[in-house]
Design a protein around this motif. Structure first.
Motif, short mmCIF file in Angstrom:
data_model
loop_
_atom_site.label_atom_id
_atom_site.label_comp_id
_atom_site.label_asym_id
_atom_site.label_seq_id
_atom_site.Cartn_x
_atom_site.Cartn_y
_atom_site.Cartn_z
N ARG A 136 7.92 0.41 8.01
CA ARG A 136 8.98 1.06 8.80
C ARG A 136 10.33 0.41 8.57
NH1 ARG A 136 4.54 1.58 12.50
NH2 ARG A 136 4.97 -0.50 13.36
N GLU A 137 10.34 -0.89 8.32
CA GLU A 137 11.60 -1.61 8.08
C GLU A 137 12.24 -1.20 6.76
OE1 GLU A 137 10.52 -5.69 8.01
OE2 GLU A 137 10.03 -5.81 10.16
N ARG A 138 11.43 -0.91 5.75
CA ARG A 138 11.94 -0.84 4.39
C ARG A 138 11.85 0.54 3.76
NH1 ARG A 138 9.85 -6.75 2.11
NH2 ARG A 138 10.39 -7.88 4.04
N THR A 139 11.39 1.52 4.51
CA THR A 139 11.32 2.88 3.97
C THR A 139 11.98 3.84 4.95
OG1 THR A 139 9.16 3.38 4.99
CG2 THR A 139 9.15 2.36 2.79
N ARG A 140 12.25 5.03 4.47
CA ARG A 140 12.79 6.10 5.31
C ARG A 140 11.99 7.37 5.05
NH1 ARG A 140 14.58 2.35 7.17
NH2 ARG A 140 16.73 1.77 7.74
N GLY A 141 11.49 7.97 6.12
CA GLY A 141 10.75 9.22 5.98
C GLY A 141 9.39 9.06 5.32
N VAL A 142 8.85 7.86 5.32
CA VAL A 142 7.55 7.59 4.70
C VAL A 142 6.53 7.32 5.80
CG1 VAL A 142 6.25 6.00 3.23
CG2 VAL A 142 8.59 6.67 2.60
N PRO A 143 5.39 8.01 5.81
CA PRO A 143 4.36 7.73 6.82
C PRO A 143 3.89 6.27 6.70
CG PRO A 143 3.89 9.78 5.68
CD PRO A 143 4.99 9.11 4.92
N CYS A 144 3.79 5.59 7.82
CA CYS A 144 3.42 4.17 7.80
C CYS A 144 2.17 3.88 8.63
CB CYS A 144 4.58 3.32 8.31
SG CYS A 144 6.03 3.35 7.22
N ASP A 145 1.45 4.91 9.02
CA ASP A 145 0.24 4.72 9.81
C ASP A 145 -0.94 4.61 8.86
OD1 ASP A 145 -1.69 4.58 11.74
OD2 ASP A 145 -1.62 6.71 12.27
N GLY B 24 -3.27 -6.55 2.00
CA GLY B 24 -1.82 -6.59 1.88
C GLY B 24 -1.34 -6.01 0.57
N HIS B 25 -2.03 -6.31 -0.50
CA HIS B 25 -1.66 -5.79 -1.83
C HIS B 25 -1.74 -4.26 -1.85
CE1 HIS B 25 -1.74 -5.49 -6.29
NE2 HIS B 25 -2.62 -4.53 -6.06
N GLU B 26 -2.80 -3.70 -1.32
CA GLU B 26 -2.95 -2.24 -1.36
C GLU B 26 -1.93 -1.54 -0.46
OE1 GLU B 26 -4.59 -0.84 -3.59
OE2 GLU B 26 -5.72 -2.57 -4.30
N THR B 27 -1.65 -2.10 0.71
CA THR B 27 -0.61 -1.49 1.55
C THR B 27 0.75 -1.58 0.88
OG1 THR B 27 -0.26 -3.56 2.81
CG2 THR B 27 -1.85 -2.00 3.70
N ALA B 28 0.97 -2.64 0.11
CA ALA B 28 2.25 -2.81 -0.59
C ALA B 28 2.48 -1.69 -1.59
CB ALA B 28 2.30 -4.17 -1.27
N HIS B 29 1.42 -1.21 -2.26
CA HIS B 29 1.58 -0.10 -3.19
C HIS B 29 2.22 1.11 -2.50
CE1 HIS B 29 -0.19 -1.39 -6.95
NE2 HIS B 29 -1.31 -1.79 -6.37
N HIS B 30 1.79 1.38 -1.28
CA HIS B 30 2.35 2.53 -0.56
C HIS B 30 3.80 2.26 -0.15
CE1 HIS B 30 2.70 5.96 2.11
NE2 HIS B 30 3.05 5.15 3.09
N ILE B 31 4.06 1.10 0.39
CA ILE B 31 5.41 0.77 0.84
C ILE B 31 6.41 0.85 -0.32
CG2 ILE B 31 6.86 -1.07 1.82
CD1 ILE B 31 4.27 -2.05 3.27
N LEU B 32 5.97 0.43 -1.49
CA LEU B 32 6.84 0.43 -2.67
C LEU B 32 6.90 1.79 -3.38
CD1 LEU B 32 5.70 -3.05 -4.02
CD2 LEU B 32 7.95 -2.50 -3.06
N GLY B 33 6.15 2.77 -2.88
CA GLY B 33 6.23 4.12 -3.44
C GLY B 33 5.64 4.24 -4.83
N HIS B 34 4.56 3.53 -5.10
CA HIS B 34 4.04 3.51 -6.46
C HIS B 34 3.36 4.80 -6.88
CE1 HIS B 34 4.07 -1.18 -6.71
NE2 HIS B 34 5.23 -0.63 -6.97
N ILE B 35 2.74 5.52 -5.97
CA ILE B 35 2.09 6.77 -6.37
C ILE B 35 3.12 7.79 -6.87
CG2 ILE B 35 0.85 8.80 -5.52
CD1 ILE B 35 -0.96 7.00 -3.97
N PRO B 36 4.18 8.11 -6.12
CA PRO B 36 5.16 9.06 -6.66
C PRO B 36 5.88 8.53 -7.90
CG PRO B 36 5.90 8.15 -4.55
CD PRO B 36 4.48 7.78 -4.70
#
Length: 243
Positions: free
Chosen positions: A65-74, A122-134
């Motif tokens: 939530r701190e580092r993204t905008r409009g990205v689901p974080c649940d 932590g590593h796997e959640t980081a992939h989402h936070i960093l937007g690696h899939i798109p």
């Protein structure tokens, strides 16, 4: 990060609460989680996993939530309990774009301590936070388009163009995958520290994995490079590990 469909019996861990709110743990802070000591059996690791998730998941969601905008974080944490699967962990999205972290029970059972479990999550959640899939989809599309254009310019037939595009998409997707892994190692290190775990100790699980080396189409960096990246990330936020 390895992604695959897993329509199977799942144990879903969600809605857990941390013993201490992640907002109280800024970079450079460290509140040690209870250390049950090295796991003696796979059952020890399985019993410890929910408590690890209860600490790591809220921290990852707060950073998201701190580092993204409009990205689901649940985050939804799902364990594939089917017997006989290889140790594996991955990040993907459900049909509604919500982040899912999947782990096989065999991976959890292979962990030797809580720090390894915390680092993997932590590593796997980081992939989402960093937007690696798109970002990976974008590089794959770019590679496919470029390869197709070059094939057309060379007078290739339709079947050859399709084959070249598939190859280009594969190269495009993999061209950044090693960087993505190192980025996720770095942010995963911070997440683990803020949750109260030692990611440098946790990253020692790389020493037990086959080394992917540094091949052209390899998707993961060499294990030694990843351990070094974790150590640098920890030191950059003022955390000194005993390992």
């Amino acid at each position: 990060m390895l992604r695959f469909g897993f329509a199977a019996v799942l144990l879903v861990l969600a809605g857990c609460s941390a013993p201490m709110g992640p907002e109280a743990l800024g970079p450079g802070s460290y509140q040690a989680a209870p250390d049950p000591g090295p796991f003696l059996t796979p059952a020890d690791a399985q019993r410890a996993f929910p408590a690890v998730v209860a600490r790591v998941e809220p921290v990852a969601e707060a950073i998201c939530r701190e580092r993204t905008r409009g990205v689901p974080c649940d985050f939804q944490i799902a364990v594939d309990t089917r017997p006989g699967l290889d140790p594996n962990a991955f990040q993907t999205l459900d049909d509604y774009g919500r982040p899912v972290i999947g782990l096989t029970l065999s991976l959890i059972s292979d962990a030797r301590n809580v720090d390894e479990l915390a680092f993997v999550v932590g590593h796997e959640t980081a992939h989402h936070i960093l937007g690696h899939i798109p970002r990976q989809r974008e590089t794959a599309l770019t590679g496919a388009v470029l390869a197709g254009v070059l094939a057309q310019m060379g007078g290739a037939d339709a079947q050859t163009i399709r084959s070249v595009q598939e190859f280009g998409a594969n190269v495009g997707a993999r061209s950044y995958s090693k960087n993505f892994e190192l980025e996720a190692d770095g942010l995963g290190t911070e997440i683990a520290i803020r949750a109260g775990y030692d990611p440098v100790h946790g990253a020692q699980f790389f020493t037990r994995l086959p080394d992917p080396g540094d091949t052209f189409l390899g998707s993961h960096p060499p294990n030694a490079q990843r351990i070094a990246a974790v150590r640098r990330a920890a030191e950059s936020i003022g955390y000194v590990s005993a390992w």
